[in-house]
Design a protein around this motif. Sequence first.
Motif, mmCIF file in Angstrom:
data_model
loop_
_atom_site.group_PDB
_atom_site.id
_atom_site.type_symbol
_atom_site.label_atom_id
_atom_site.label_comp_id
_atom_site.label_asym_id
_atom_site.label_seq_id
_atom_site.Cartn_x
_atom_site.Cartn_y
_atom_site.Cartn_z
ATOM 1 N N CYS A 174 20.539 -68.020 -26.317
ATOM 2 C CA CYS A 174 19.211 -67.997 -25.628
ATOM 3 C C CYS A 174 19.196 -66.694 -24.961
ATOM 4 C CB CYS A 174 19.152 -69.161 -24.526
ATOM 5 S SG CYS A 174 17.366 -69.013 -23.930
ATOM 6 N N SER A 175 18.238 -65.828 -25.225
ATOM 7 C CA SER A 175 17.823 -64.658 -24.412
ATOM 8 C C SER A 175 17.884 -64.625 -22.975
ATOM 9 C CB SER A 175 17.141 -63.746 -24.993
ATOM 10 O OG SER A 175 15.832 -64.226 -25.429
ATOM 11 N N HIS A 176 17.458 -66.015 -22.626
ATOM 12 C CA HIS A 176 16.699 -66.144 -21.301
ATOM 13 C C HIS A 176 17.694 -67.067 -20.425
ATOM 14 C CE1 HIS A 176 13.638 -65.800 -24.395
ATOM 15 N NE2 HIS A 176 13.151 -64.860 -23.702
ATOM 16 N N VAL A 177 18.827 -67.206 -20.930
ATOM 17 C CA VAL A 177 19.593 -68.323 -20.048
ATOM 18 C C VAL A 177 20.098 -67.748 -18.802
ATOM 19 C CG1 VAL A 177 21.821 -67.790 -21.245
ATOM 20 C CG2 VAL A 177 21.159 -69.958 -20.217
ATOM 21 N N THR A 178 20.333 -66.209 -18.753
ATOM 22 C CA THR A 178 20.861 -65.780 -17.543
ATOM 23 C C THR A 178 19.888 -65.586 -16.397
ATOM 24 O OG1 THR A 178 20.316 -63.649 -18.297
ATOM 25 C CG2 THR A 178 22.683 -64.387 -19.063
ATOM 26 N N ALA A 179 18.700 -65.984 -16.785
ATOM 27 C CA ALA A 179 17.629 -65.718 -15.680
ATOM 28 C C ALA A 179 17.015 -67.035 -15.025
ATOM 29 C CB ALA A 179 16.414 -64.857 -16.194
ATOM 30 N N LEU A 180 17.671 -68.276 -15.524
ATOM 31 C CA LEU A 180 17.187 -69.453 -15.287
ATOM 32 C C LEU A 180 17.765 -69.839 -13.773
ATOM 33 C CD1 LEU A 180 17.980 -71.766 -18.457
ATOM 34 C CD2 LEU A 180 15.637 -70.966 -17.288
ATOM 35 N N PRO A 181 16.696 -70.159 -12.943
ATOM 36 C CA PRO A 181 17.009 -70.595 -11.547
ATOM 37 C C PRO A 181 17.916 -72.049 -11.600
ATOM 38 C CG PRO A 181 14.757 -70.972 -11.612
ATOM 39 C CD PRO A 181 15.299 -70.311 -13.136
ATOM 40 N N ALA A 182 18.417 -72.292 -10.361
ATOM 41 C CA ALA A 182 19.069 -73.568 -10.357
ATOM 42 C C ALA A 182 18.124 -74.849 -10.465
ATOM 43 C CB ALA A 182 19.604 -73.624 -8.884
ATOM 44 N N GLY A 183 16.910 -74.542 -10.158
ATOM 45 C CA GLY A 183 16.091 -75.852 -10.206
ATOM 46 C C GLY A 183 14.953 -75.688 -9.452
ATOM 47 N N PRO A 184 13.995 -76.739 -9.984
ATOM 48 C CA PRO A 184 12.640 -76.529 -9.319
ATOM 49 C C PRO A 184 12.330 -76.926 -8.070
ATOM 50 C CG PRO A 184 12.917 -78.647 -10.739
ATOM 51 C CD PRO A 184 14.206 -77.914 -10.768
ATOM 52 N N GLY A 185 13.273 -77.183 -7.272
ATOM 53 C CA GLY A 185 13.065 -77.459 -5.937
ATOM 54 C C GLY A 185 12.503 -78.944 -5.924
ATOM 55 N N THR A 186 11.132 -78.826 -5.022
ATOM 56 C CA THR A 186 10.343 -80.098 -5.118
ATOM 57 C C THR A 186 9.083 -79.656 -5.674
ATOM 58 O OG1 THR A 186 9.380 -79.532 -2.839
ATOM 59 C CG2 THR A 186 11.171 -81.013 -3.032
ATOM 60 N N PRO A 187 8.935 -79.735 -7.080
ATOM 61 C CA PRO A 187 7.474 -79.401 -7.822
ATOM 62 C C PRO A 187 6.713 -80.523 -7.828
ATOM 63 C CG PRO A 187 9.103 -80.104 -9.383
ATOM 64 C CD PRO A 187 10.069 -80.015 -8.011
#
Length: 125
Positions: free
Chosen positions: A32-45
């Motif tokens: 996946c060419s996008h995996v390095t930019a994924l944040p830890a998580g959504p917080g409280t969406p």
Amino acid sequence: MTRTGSDSDGAGRPLSSWAVAPDGGRPEGRTCSHVTALPAGPGTPSQVCEQCRKRGWTWTRLRWCSTCGHVGCCDSSQGRHAYAHHARTGHPVVVSLAPDESWAWCYVDEVFLRRDEAAEPSAPR
């Protein structure tokens, strides 16, 4: 391909460690060419699909866009708003908000992603 999480994305959200997960019907060795930019998580969406709510529809499960935070319903829902958001914006990765799911999906590279638990501290359950 993974990235460990002390850095942050452009919006100041911490990055997390993700890895491509095995997917029974697809060949091994995918990336996946996008995996390095994924944040830890959504917080409280948001816990609703606003587009479904406005139409009076119900949804099955929710997905969170890791690029902009949009919350949309899954492909099993009537509106398929998470995918529609990807199609409209090109934002590549959604994270499942279902409490019993801990994965992400990259629409562009067509791979499932799981948090790389070996690289992250254990959380109390």
